[in-house]
Design an enzyme around this catalytic site. Structure first.
Site, mmCIF file in Angstrom:
data_model
loop_
_atom_site.group_PDB
_atom_site.id
_atom_site.type_symbol
_atom_site.label_atom_id
_atom_site.label_comp_id
_atom_site.label_asym_id
_atom_site.label_seq_id
_atom_site.Cartn_x
_atom_site.Cartn_y
_atom_site.Cartn_z
ATOM 1 N N SER A 96 0.827 -1.201 0.000
ATOM 2 C CA SER A 96 0.000 0.000 0.000
ATOM 3 C C SER A 96 0.869 1.262 0.000
ATOM 4 O O SER A 96 1.640 1.486 -0.937
ATOM 5 C CB SER A 96 -0.961 -0.036 1.183
ATOM 6 O OG SER A 96 -1.946 0.959 1.074
ATOM 7 N N ASP A 108 -10.403 -2.793 -5.016
ATOM 8 C CA ASP A 108 -9.732 -2.140 -3.892
ATOM 9 C C ASP A 108 -10.572 -0.942 -3.455
ATOM 10 O O ASP A 108 -10.778 -0.005 -4.225
ATOM 11 C CB ASP A 108 -8.337 -1.692 -4.343
ATOM 12 C CG ASP A 108 -7.447 -1.242 -3.192
ATOM 13 O OD1 ASP A 108 -7.981 -0.762 -2.184
ATOM 14 O OD2 ASP A 108 -6.221 -1.368 -3.328
ATOM 15 N N HIS A 135 -8.343 -4.749 -1.107
ATOM 16 C CA HIS A 135 -7.056 -4.224 -0.634
ATOM 17 C C HIS A 135 -6.367 -5.145 0.363
ATOM 18 O O HIS A 135 -5.138 -5.170 0.442
ATOM 19 C CB HIS A 135 -7.304 -2.861 0.021
ATOM 20 C CG HIS A 135 -6.079 -2.057 0.303
ATOM 21 N ND1 HIS A 135 -5.434 -1.306 -0.669
ATOM 22 C CD2 HIS A 135 -5.364 -1.861 1.454
ATOM 23 C CE1 HIS A 135 -4.397 -0.685 -0.126
ATOM 24 N NE2 HIS A 135 -4.334 -1.012 1.155
#
Length: 455
Positions: A263, A369, A404
């Site tokens: 991320s 996501d 995610h």
């Protein structure tokens, strides 16, 4: 793996009636008694073969899996099959007629487990997630036919090889945990960079070390000093310091090391790669090829860049002003409007100049996501590499329908769509497949780029 005991079907039958490695019900010394063939133990990222022998041909059979989460909650999965013409069943090769997963999948019984008291098909409460014990967890497999349990076996899923080395980094300028593979030989190495959660991914470091890759799980904001308190103007030079610290370890085989970021850490990895010639590979999971505004206390917009170079904030895009309501909430509304509205010059200034890196690059994104648009943000980086005819290997693996929250392969994925604070996106099956594929691709990519062998 050296510590694993992978036992085949004939070995299992031979062990029935004796002191064997596998706990098997129904063994009476004949090859016709129902019995499982399953490894007694394997690393959590390893798919295993589950087979059942000794039933009558074309017999309906239900195979169940159960495991206990760290809080004691029992998680279960099931699949209904029919044995083949010789009374056997190979779970990896056969799609269940019905159950908690739908297609032929060697690990379907593992990732599709849900709390035993959960209503089938309903969304779990946001606080529910399978959290294994720190070192390993057991999965019990049972087979039912004609209304009774005919076979049972337990297999252990290890979170890491217990022989790996671990030390807390005591260097004044580096905060993190270092893990080295078993033995004393130098190994390829990576720095792992966490996301906005602010804590090192210690389990990732342990598992990478179990696969032959020495790993520094670096903390780059939060306590203690010398790192910044928040995700705001984190010095990119800090990653360079960590790289040099790692290269100086006797257990590290150089000259180059890899960067593996999750991320926000994926963006930091890409940014650091544009500045250092000591990087031998870059992997970004759900990353961004664009620099964004940082986060202050309470994870509110910081009013400045997440990163700095030479004491100056790196050009960035601001987070949008969005009302997302009470938690759990997605954070896409903070990113997508700005990305769509940004002018060409503004976007160009905030885009990481990935073409200045001198290393192979692997990006992994998820199309559902809900934290930020990782697929679009990864494509931004790939487009830039293509436009500049980047001379090193680069790939972007986009996982359809996944969210995610990518975790270790084959852990139960129910609950990975959201937690009490955040909506991550995806679904149980899509997240399971993305996690398995992304991890296998990452380990192979790092081993190849850094000159190591997957253990």
């Amino acid at each position: 793996m050296p510590f694993e005991e992978v036992v085949g079907r004939r070995d299992v039958l031979r062990l029935c009636g004796g002191a064997g490695l596998l706990p098997i019900a129904g063994c009476s010394g004949t090859a016709t008694d129902p019995s499982f063939a399953v490894p007694s133990a394997a690393l959590t990222d390893e798919p295993i073969t589950v087979e059942l022998d000794g039933l009558d041909p074309r017999t309906p059979v239900t195979v169940r899996a159960s495991a206990a989460s760290r809080d004691g909650t029992r998680w279960v999965a099931r699949a209904h099959f029919e044995t083949d013409g010789d009374g056997s069943l190979s779970v990896p090769e056969q799609a269940p007629e019905r159950g908690t997963y739908a297609t032929a999948d060697p690990m379907g019984l593992f990732w599709s487990m849900r709390p035993a008291d959960a209503t089938p098909g309903n969304r779990l409460p946001p606080e529910v997630l399978f959290v294994p014990d720190e070192t390993a967890y057991d999965v019990t497999l049972s087979a039912e036919a004609n209304g009774r349990t005919v076979a049972e076996s337990t297999t252990t899923r290890r979170l890491y090889d217990p022989r790996i080395e671990h030390r807390t980094v005591g260097h004044d300028a580096v905060v993190g945990e270092f893990f080295a593979p078993p033995g004393d030989a130098p190994a390829p190495a990576v720095v792992h960079l966490h996301g906005a959660g602010g804590r090192p991914h210690v389990p990732t470091g342990r598992l990478l070390a179990s696969r032959g890759i020495a790993t520094l799980t670096l903390r780059y904001f939060g306590d203690p000093e010398p790192i910044p308190d928040t995700l705001a103007e984190v010095p990119v030079e800090y990653v360079e310091t960590a790289i040099e610290w790692l290269r100086g370890r006797e257990r590290v085989r150089g000259p180059n090391v890899g960067l593996f970021g999750f991320s926000r850490g994926g963006a930091l990895a890409l940014l650091a790669a544009t500045r250092s010639d000591a990087i031998g590979a870059v992997v970004g999971w759900v990353p961004s090829g664009v620099v964004w505004e940082g986060l202050g206390y309470g994870r509110v917009p910081a009013g400045t860049s997440a990163w700095s170079v030479d004491g100056e904030p790196v050009p960035f895009l601001e987070l949008a002003d969005a009302d997302v309501g009470p938690p759990p909430t997605p954070s896409l509304p903070f990113f997508e409007p700005t990305l769509s509205a940004a002018g060409e010059d503004e976007l160009a200034a905030a885009t990481i100049p990935v073409e200045e890196a001198e290393t192979p690059i692997l990006l992994v994104s998820a199309t559902d996501d809900r934290r930020w648009p990782s697929t679009a943000l990864s494509e931004r980086a790939i487009d830039r590499l293509e436009a500049n005819e980047y001379r090193h290997e680069y790939r972007h693996e986009s996982h359809a329908g996944a969210g995610h929250y990518l975790r270790f392969p084959y852990l139960p994925t129910a609950g990975t769509e959201r937690d009490v604070r955040h909506v991550y996106g995806g679904g149980a099956e899509a997240n399971a497949r993305a996690a398995a594929d992304a991890w296998a691709e990452t380990v192979a990519f790092l081993a190849d780029a850094l000159g190591g062998a997957v253990e």
